[in-house]
Motif scaffolding. Structure first.
Motif, PDB file in Angstrom:
ATOM      1  N   UNK A   1     -10.627   1.026   1.990  1.00  0.00           N
ATOM      2  CA  UNK A   1      -9.812   1.623   0.944  1.00  0.00           C
ATOM      3  C   UNK A   1     -10.507   2.863   0.401  1.00  0.00           C
ATOM      4  N   UNK A   2     -10.088   3.294  -0.763  1.00  0.00           N
ATOM      5  CA  UNK A   2     -10.559   4.568  -1.310  1.00  0.00           C
ATOM      6  C   UNK A   2     -10.825   4.465  -2.799  1.00  0.00           C
ATOM      7  N   UNK A   3     -11.763   5.271  -3.270  1.00  0.00           N
ATOM      8  CA  UNK A   3     -12.011   5.359  -4.699  1.00  0.00           C
ATOM      9  C   UNK A   3     -10.806   5.933  -5.447  1.00  0.00           C
ATOM     10  N   UNK A   4      -9.853   6.500  -4.702  1.00  0.00           N
ATOM     11  CA  UNK A   4      -8.638   7.028  -5.329  1.00  0.00           C
ATOM     12  C   UNK A   4      -7.846   5.936  -6.029  1.00  0.00           C
ATOM     13  N   UNK A   5      -8.022   4.683  -5.611  1.00  0.00           N
ATOM     14  CA  UNK A   5      -7.318   3.579  -6.262  1.00  0.00           C
ATOM     15  C   UNK A   5      -7.745   3.461  -7.717  1.00  0.00           C
ATOM     16  N   UNK A   6      -9.036   3.668  -7.981  1.00  0.00           N
ATOM     17  CA  UNK A   6      -9.554   3.541  -9.346  1.00  0.00           C
ATOM     18  C   UNK A   6      -9.199   4.743 -10.207  1.00  0.00           C
ATOM     19  N   UNK A   7      -9.014   5.898  -9.586  1.00  0.00           N
ATOM     20  CA  UNK A   7      -8.663   7.102 -10.335  1.00  0.00           C
ATOM     21  C   UNK A   7      -7.662   7.930  -9.539  1.00  0.00           C
ATOM     22  N   UNK A   8      -6.427   7.495  -9.495  1.00  0.00           N
ATOM     23  CA  UNK A   8      -5.417   8.222  -8.719  1.00  0.00           C
ATOM     24  C   UNK A   8      -5.083   9.566  -9.340  1.00  0.00           C
ATOM     25  N   UNK A   9      -4.905  10.553  -8.468  1.00  0.00           N
ATOM     26  CA  UNK A   9      -4.535  11.896  -8.901  1.00  0.00           C
ATOM     27  C   UNK A   9      -3.092  12.185  -8.511  1.00  0.00           C
ATOM     28  N   UNK A  10      -2.454  13.075  -9.241  1.00  0.00           N
ATOM     29  CA  UNK A  10      -1.055  13.390  -8.971  1.00  0.00           C
ATOM     30  C   UNK A  10      -0.868  13.890  -7.540  1.00  0.00           C
TER      31      UNK A  10
ATOM     32  N   UNK B   1     -12.909  -5.790   0.545  1.00  0.00           N
ATOM     33  CA  UNK B   1     -12.394  -4.423   0.497  1.00  0.00           C
ATOM     34  C   UNK B   1     -13.571  -3.463   0.435  1.00  0.00           C
ATOM     35  N   UNK B   2     -13.613  -2.524   1.368  1.00  0.00           N
ATOM     36  CA  UNK B   2     -14.586  -1.440   1.317  1.00  0.00           C
ATOM     37  C   UNK B   2     -13.914  -0.230   0.680  1.00  0.00           C
ATOM     38  N   UNK B   3     -14.595   0.390  -0.267  1.00  0.00           N
ATOM     39  CA  UNK B   3     -14.084   1.610  -0.881  1.00  0.00           C
ATOM     40  C   UNK B   3     -15.036   2.775  -0.644  1.00  0.00           C
ATOM     41  N   UNK B   4     -14.451   3.937  -0.353  1.00  0.00           N
ATOM     42  CA  UNK B   4     -15.251   5.139  -0.172  1.00  0.00           C
ATOM     43  C   UNK B   4     -14.486   6.334  -0.715  1.00  0.00           C
ATOM     44  N   UNK B   5     -15.213   7.309  -1.213  1.00  0.00           N
ATOM     45  CA  UNK B   5     -14.590   8.568  -1.602  1.00  0.00           C
ATOM     46  C   UNK B   5     -14.276   9.371  -0.356  1.00  0.00           C
ATOM     47  N   UNK B   6     -15.275   9.550   0.477  1.00  0.00           N
ATOM     48  CA  UNK B   6     -15.108  10.153   1.802  1.00  0.00           C
ATOM     49  C   UNK B   6     -15.780   9.218   2.787  1.00  0.00           C
ATOM     50  N   UNK B   7     -15.026   8.703   3.726  1.00  0.00           N
ATOM     51  CA  UNK B   7     -15.559   7.678   4.614  1.00  0.00           C
ATOM     52  C   UNK B   7     -16.625   8.242   5.543  1.00  0.00           C
TER      53      UNK B   7
ATOM     54  N   UNK C   1     -18.650  -0.972  -2.439  1.00  0.00           N
ATOM     55  CA  UNK C   1     -18.698   0.482  -2.531  1.00  0.00           C
ATOM     56  C   UNK C   1     -19.525   1.040  -1.389  1.00  0.00           C
ATOM     57  N   UNK C   2     -18.959   1.910  -0.580  1.00  0.00           N
ATOM     58  CA  UNK C   2     -19.670   2.505   0.544  1.00  0.00           C
ATOM     59  C   UNK C   2     -20.420   3.768   0.164  1.00  0.00           C
ATOM     60  N   UNK C   3     -20.177   4.309  -1.014  1.00  0.00           N
ATOM     61  CA  UNK C   3     -20.811   5.587  -1.397  1.00  0.00           C
ATOM     62  C   UNK C   3     -22.192   5.358  -2.012  1.00  0.00           C
TER      63      UNK C   3
END
Length: 222
Positions: free
Chosen positions: A139-148, A188-194, A220-222
């Motif tokens: 998954x992505x860190x975007x889930x925690x802070x979604x942008x428009x 669930x693995x989360x990354x900002x940029x995989x 968290x992968x970061x």
């Protein structure tokens, strides 16, 4: 949910891992890492040509669509027991603010969720039959802070995380009802940029913790 720290698994001989939709840099990195510690890797993709690098890295390749429940169910019937399933279908499309979140972009992102759904359903029994079954999604860190400008992407990733957590609850419920110890875990693995190598390291480490400590964890992968 808390982070699980890598303790460095060194031997996965006897483990079989399915990488679904693995024709990416991440799929290749994970294959190499798993093979280096003795695991058998089965890699799926939609064309034989795109699977050749994975075959060269030591994977058993299977032409199958990871987003198709019918194809994943047929594959599960042929393969039998597995110890892990990792759907790797991904991609990103976005930008243009909220108004720019087109239906076409949303449709293009949906296969990632469809792969999570199809693989978890098709291989549920096999993972629960393993003495240490693992289901893991990216998954992505975007889930925690979604942008428009990335709302479509964040929504699909959030739905994938919800599905993976439901898988975790299903594993726990089945163990309670059977009176058996929990042996399967969904993470669930989360990354900002995989970073493919970081993902590979964490997947190898999935057997360093008991299922009771790992199930329903966000890593968290970061």
């Amino acid at each position: 949910m808390t982070d699980h720290q890598d303790t460095g698994a060194t031997d996965l001989s006897g483990r079989t891992v399915l990488l679904a939709g693995a024709t990416s840099a991440a799929g290749l990195a994970v294959t190499r890492a798993l093979r280096s510690v003795g695991a058998q890797v089965i890699a799926t993709g939609r064309s034989t040509e795109r699977l050749q690098d994975l075959a060269a890295a030591g994977a058993q390749i299977e032409v199958a669509d990871a987003t198709s429940l019918a194809e994943m169910t047929a594959l599960a019937a042929r393969l039998g027991q597995l110890d892990a399933v990792v759907p790797l279908v991904g991609g990103w499309r976005g930008g243009g603010g909220l108004a720019g979140q087109s239906d076409e972009d949303f449709a293009a992102l949906l296969p990632a969720l469809e792969a999570v759904r199809a693989t978890s359903r098709a291989f549920d029994a096999a993972l629960q039959a393993s003495d240490a079954g693992r289901f893991a999604i990216v998954s992505s860190t975007a889930v925690a802070r979604p942008l428009a400008g990335g709302a479509n992407y964040a929504a699909v990733k959030a739905a994938s995380e919800a599905w993976a957590r439901a898988v975790a609850q299903g594993f726990a419920k089945a163990a309670r009802e059977s009176g058996e110890p929990l042996r399967a875990a969904s993470v669930v693995f989360r990354a900002k940029t995989l970073a493919p190598e970081a993902l590979a390291t964490r997947i190898v480490a999935l057997w360093d913790a008991d299922a009771t400590d790992l199930n329903d964890r966000l890593i968290d992968l970061d």
